[in-house]
Scaffold this active site. Structure first.
Site, PDB file in Angstrom:
ATOM      1  N   ASN A 147      -3.248  -1.414   3.367  1.00 14.96           N
ATOM      2  CA  ASN A 147      -2.688  -2.758   3.211  1.00 14.96           C
ATOM      3  C   ASN A 147      -1.589  -3.042   4.236  1.00 14.96           C
ATOM      4  O   ASN A 147      -0.844  -4.008   4.109  1.00 14.96           O
ATOM      5  CB  ASN A 147      -2.151  -2.936   1.781  1.00 14.96           C
ATOM      6  CG  ASN A 147      -1.004  -1.971   1.473  1.00 14.96           C
ATOM      7  OD1 ASN A 147      -0.626  -1.166   2.316  1.00 14.96           O
ATOM      8  ND2 ASN A 147      -0.457  -2.053   0.275  1.00 14.96           N
ATOM      9  N   HIS A 150       1.020  -1.107   4.863  1.00 13.14           N
ATOM     10  CA  HIS A 150       2.371  -0.593   4.562  1.00 13.14           C
ATOM     11  C   HIS A 150       2.748   0.539   5.523  1.00 13.14           C
ATOM     12  O   HIS A 150       1.887   1.199   6.099  1.00 13.14           O
ATOM     13  CB  HIS A 150       2.504  -0.164   3.093  1.00 13.14           C
ATOM     14  CG  HIS A 150       1.811   1.100   2.718  1.00 13.14           C
ATOM     15  ND1 HIS A 150       1.457   1.411   1.428  1.00 13.14           N
ATOM     16  CD2 HIS A 150       1.392   2.164   3.449  1.00 13.14           C
ATOM     17  CE1 HIS A 150       0.890   2.589   1.388  1.00 13.14           C
ATOM     18  NE2 HIS A 150       0.834   3.066   2.600  1.00 13.14           N
TER      19      HIS A 150
HETATM   20  P1  PGA Z   1      -2.863   8.478   4.564  1.00 12.37           P
HETATM   21  O1  PGA Z   1      -1.704   7.511   4.100  1.00 12.37           O
HETATM   22  O2  PGA Z   1      -2.366   9.164   5.773  1.00 12.37           O
HETATM   23  O3  PGA Z   1      -3.088   9.389   3.409  1.00 12.37           O
HETATM   24  O4  PGA Z   1      -4.052   7.606   4.862  1.00 12.37           O
HETATM   25  C1  PGA Z   1      -1.039   6.750   5.033  1.00 12.37           C
HETATM   26  C2  PGA Z   1      -0.174   5.749   4.323  1.00 12.37           C
HETATM   27  O5  PGA Z   1      -0.564   5.273   3.240  1.00 12.37           O
HETATM   28  O6  PGA Z   1       0.899   5.435   4.848  1.00 12.37           O
END
Ligand code: PGA
Length: 241
Positions: free
Chosen positions: A136, A138
């Site tokens: 999303n 973030h």
């Molecule tokens: P992920 O998470 O590396 O597990 O994809 C990244 C995030 O949500 O900032």
């Protein structure tokens, strides 16, 4: 923002680790900004590999982590403190006392966040910060919103993030509903930022970060305003750019 597209997750991880190793080798007492999640695991493996090969020494290095669930104990396998020890700190020679993760057990959260922020400044600021990006948009636990907090703070997790992170817990109900996270301004104080994105699931977020409006509704898009950011992504994450 500088954009580098790599053939694979392994190539992305290697390039990110090389950037970190170069900085550590130039400044043995540097401050690393670290992140958790699936994305940086490959980079941490490369750093451990380089340490074992004698290419880098972490003895003088300090680190600050982006975020931590709240509440959570450090020995909980899902805590970010546990993650960092497991994937990185226990496998090389950093002094654990020089590694900082927001306190998931803080009783006075506001005070603890303020102290965390002050500590970043007292350490002399972050030399290089690695970030992942959420589906999303973030960064850390700075979730899309009409306005964002500048400094380290406690925040509610969005339903989207709880669902995304439930894969690590027994059930969605077990995911803590809050987190402590560095804010956008804390992140912007880093002198250099490396943001990593891997896999098709991140392709939309990468497109929004690079090509959409600069908006708090996509916190990663704000990174376009920082003077030294490198996005390293694999081909799948770069599908729409
Ligand atoms: P992920 O998470 O590396 O597990 O994809 C990244 C995030 O949500 O900032």
């Amino acid at each position: 923002m500088k954009v580098v597209i790599k053939e694979s997750y392994a190539d992305m991880s290697r390039m990110a680790a090389d950037i970190f190793v170069e900085i550590i080798n130039q400044k043995s007492e540097c401050v690393l900004g670290l992140a958790t999640g699936d994305t940086p695991i490959g980079m941490y493996e490369c750093l451990v590999e380089d340490y074992k090969a004698g290419k880098v020494d972490f003895a003088g290095v300090k680190s600050v982590n982006l975020d931590e669930y709240y509440p959570i104990t450090p020995d909980n396998e899902q805590s970010y403190r546990y993650f960092m020890n497991y994937h990185l700190f226990d496998k090389m020679n950093i002094n654990k006392a020089d590694t900082y993760v927001p306190d998931g057990q803080a009783t006075n959260v506001a005070k603890s966040c303020e102290a965390y922020e002050k500590n970043i400044d007292a350490l002399g600021g972050i030399d290089v910060q690695v970030l992942g990006i959420g589906r999303n948009g973030h960064v850390g636990f700075n979730e899309p919103d009409c306005e964002l907090y500048p400094y380290t703070h406690v925040t509610d997790l969005t339903a989207n993030t709880i669902e995304a992170n439930s894969r690590f817990f027994e059930s969605e109900d077990d995911v803590p509903k809050q987190a402590l996270t560095m804010g956008i301004e804390s992140i912007f104080k880093a002198r250099k930022i490396v943001i990593l994105a891997s896999g098709e699931g991140k392709a939309e977020a990468v497109k929004a970060m690079l090509g959409g409006k600069i908006t708090t509704k996509c916190p990663a898009s704000l990174l376009r305003l920082h003077p030294d950011v490198t996005l390293i992504c694999d081909k799948n994450a770069a599908k729409f750019i």
